[in-house]
Write a protein that holds these residues in place. Sequence first.
Motif, PDB file in Angstrom:
ATOM      1  N   ASN A 297     -12.462 -67.329 -11.734  1.00 23.56           N
ATOM      2  CA  ASN A 297     -12.140 -66.140 -10.954  1.00 23.56           C
ATOM      3  C   ASN A 297     -11.988 -64.932 -11.846  1.00 23.56           C
ATOM      4  O   ASN A 297     -12.467 -63.850 -11.520  1.00 23.56           O
ATOM      5  N   GLN A 298     -11.289 -65.198 -12.981  1.00 20.80           N
ATOM      6  CA  GLN A 298     -11.044 -64.072 -13.859  1.00 20.80           C
ATOM      7  C   GLN A 298     -12.363 -63.572 -14.462  1.00 20.80           C
ATOM      8  O   GLN A 298     -12.570 -62.375 -14.576  1.00 20.80           O
TER       9      GLN A 298
ATOM     10  N   THR B  97     -15.378 -63.768 -13.079  1.00 19.61           N
ATOM     11  CA  THR B  97     -16.110 -62.993 -12.073  1.00 19.61           C
ATOM     12  C   THR B  97     -15.523 -61.600 -11.955  1.00 19.61           C
ATOM     13  O   THR B  97     -16.256 -60.626 -11.835  1.00 19.61           O
ATOM     14  N   SER B  98     -14.207 -61.516 -11.975  1.00 20.79           N
ATOM     15  CA  SER B  98     -13.620 -60.204 -11.749  1.00 20.79           C
ATOM     16  C   SER B  98     -13.907 -59.261 -12.912  1.00 20.79           C
ATOM     17  O   SER B  98     -14.126 -58.073 -12.696  1.00 20.79           O
TER      18      SER B  98
ATOM     19  N   ARG C 110     -17.396 -58.147 -12.310  1.00 20.79           N
ATOM     20  CA  ARG C 110     -17.464 -57.206 -11.194  1.00 20.79           C
ATOM     21  C   ARG C 110     -17.015 -55.818 -11.617  1.00 20.79           C
ATOM     22  O   ARG C 110     -17.660 -54.824 -11.285  1.00 20.79           O
TER      23      ARG C 110
ATOM     24  N   TRP D 127     -15.357 -55.752  -3.100  1.00 17.72           N
ATOM     25  CA  TRP D 127     -14.733 -56.680  -4.051  1.00 17.72           C
ATOM     26  C   TRP D 127     -13.288 -56.275  -4.265  1.00 17.72           C
ATOM     27  O   TRP D 127     -12.987 -55.101  -4.462  1.00 17.72           O
ATOM     28  N   LYS D 128     -12.407 -57.292  -4.253  1.00 15.89           N
ATOM     29  CA  LYS D 128     -10.991 -56.979  -4.443  1.00 15.89           C
ATOM     30  C   LYS D 128     -10.695 -56.875  -5.939  1.00 15.89           C
ATOM     31  O   LYS D 128     -10.395 -57.852  -6.589  1.00 15.89           O
ATOM     32  N   VAL D 129     -10.872 -55.693  -6.479  1.00 16.62           N
ATOM     33  CA  VAL D 129     -10.556 -55.474  -7.891  1.00 16.62           C
ATOM     34  C   VAL D 129      -9.641 -54.256  -7.988  1.00 16.62           C
ATOM     35  O   VAL D 129      -9.489 -53.512  -7.025  1.00 16.62           O
TER      36      VAL D 129
ATOM     37  N   GLN E 151     -10.220 -49.992  -6.801  1.00 15.25           N
ATOM     38  CA  GLN E 151     -11.188 -49.949  -5.700  1.00 15.25           C
ATOM     39  C   GLN E 151     -11.367 -48.531  -5.147  1.00 15.25           C
ATOM     40  O   GLN E 151     -12.488 -48.060  -4.952  1.00 15.25           O
TER      41      GLN E 151
END
Lengths: 281, 313
Positions: free
Chosen positions: A11-12, A14-15, A18, B101-103, B106
């Motif tokens: 998850n980390q 991917t984030s 992203r 995307w939840k970053v 945002q």
Amino acid sequence: MSSMTGGEMNNQRTSVWRITLLIVVSALFMLPLVLMLLASLKPAEQLTGDPYSLLPERVVWSNYQQALEAIPYLKYLANSIVLCVGSVVGTVVSCSLVAYGFARLRWRGRKAMFAVLIATMLLPWHVTMIPRFVLFSELGLYNQLAAIILPTFLGDAFYIFMLRQFFMSIPEELSEAARLDGLSEFGIYWRIIVPLSKPALVTVAMFQLVVSWNDFSSPLLYLSDQEKFPLAYGLEQFVSSYSDQTHLLMAASVMFTLPMVFLFFVAQKSFTRGITMTGSK
Amino acid sequence: MSAVTQRRRRLSGWIFVSPWLLGLLILFIYPFIASFLWSFTEYDLLTSPRYVGTDHYQRIAQEIASGEGFGKALVNTVYFAVVSVPLSIFMAISLAVMLNWKVRGQAIFRTLFYLPSMVPIVASSILWLWLLDPRDGMVNGFLGFFYEVPPLWFQGIQEAISLDTPLQFGSKDGLAMMSLWGVGNFMLIYLAAIGDIEPSLYHAAELDGAGVWQKFRHITLPMLSPIIFFNLILGIIQSVQAFTQVYIVSEGTGQPAESSLMISLQLFLSAFRDLEMGYASAIAWVLFALLGLATWGLFRTSKNWVHYRGVRM
């Protein structure tokens, strides 16, 4: 960190990916604006001598002053403001009244007229442009800012539709109670519906402000006297005569763009709301 | 309610909509009829219209057949729409998916993606005219690292095939690039729509072992299809009506070699440079008919791919 499970690590990862991608894409989207800003501060000889250099050799603030005088920016700005204020007032007044008629009153022919309203949205401007021009010229409106402002007092189908949707969501009981109290229809519109619809009215005002500020084709069509040009049209006139003066063109474009960027930051909520409203039926 | 108040309410309906009624009459109905009638006349604004039958429509038909005048403008407009509309839809959806995307940050990314859409079209045309300048523009400065002969953009035509360069980008591609930069409005609409999709749909798909792409392909895309359809129709209408940017990048000429002569510009030039109001009115009606036909055709096909609330229409 050692207690992290494989899933969490994934998850980390991917984030991080992203965020990296978001930053790269944002940079790409902002790059043209940054280049415009940088070019507006470069000395003229740098733009011709070394066109691909990124940063200004020295920062030339006087480009802005020169552009103000060369365009002439302030005169055009005054015309733009007259157009914007006139059109926003015209749009908000006429569209809210008409929307009230469609949303809150029952009258024979209402449905048919509403269908006609929607149909006018589908008509390309090409069809009506020439007769409108001839008509306005015959009314003595050629070369008058009024030729651009007056039509906004006759409503706009898109805004009327938007406001109608909003007005319909206000409970009918409020109107009924006001009618029992003896308020006229105009009183209900003015004292109940308008105060409750401020967000929607602000959205319409903001949209029209942007449209009027950006409008290029109406001044092109209706204005011939340079004294009356708004910025959008005056700036384009500037392009043909100063095509080799990139530093001035960019300084002028920055000064023309900044008010819109400022407006967006001030009224981001009403913009976003208005835009997403158009997408949902 | 008494009969009097009821009548008063009925009447007040007409009074409230009267500004628009007046507008309907003088801004739509009169121009609608006048332009239709004028399309059968020779009219130069100075002398009164003279009836010429279907001459203008025959001329348009000939020009479509020969690819000159209106024919040229039609081909250019279709090219621009075919390149810019699908790319804009793809771009707007991609950006919206990324913004969902939840970053952290945002909201900042949303602002940055949207900001170019707030740039007035006159300013962005001037900006891109400079960025895409074949000699001094930053874009070709960058492309120059990879290609010996970079594209000519607004000074070039894409139809002239030369083997010197793999990049044949001309004026219409430059215009398409500009429209990609300003997809912010539809991006926000897609973003709102993605936010409205039930999370349970994704959870169910995950339980079935669906990956990221499968979830996008079988949940997100179908749920967005009504908006894609709306975007498609509006995008076609907007690209056909595109005028300001076309006028500015070609300085109101449609040059070079008429490669950026779109229907809107051709109509404007016929009317206000050549004072051929009759011919220009005929162009407007042909355009209206073509747009109507295209919209109708899209509505016909929409049954097969547009899903309303997960149900195919």
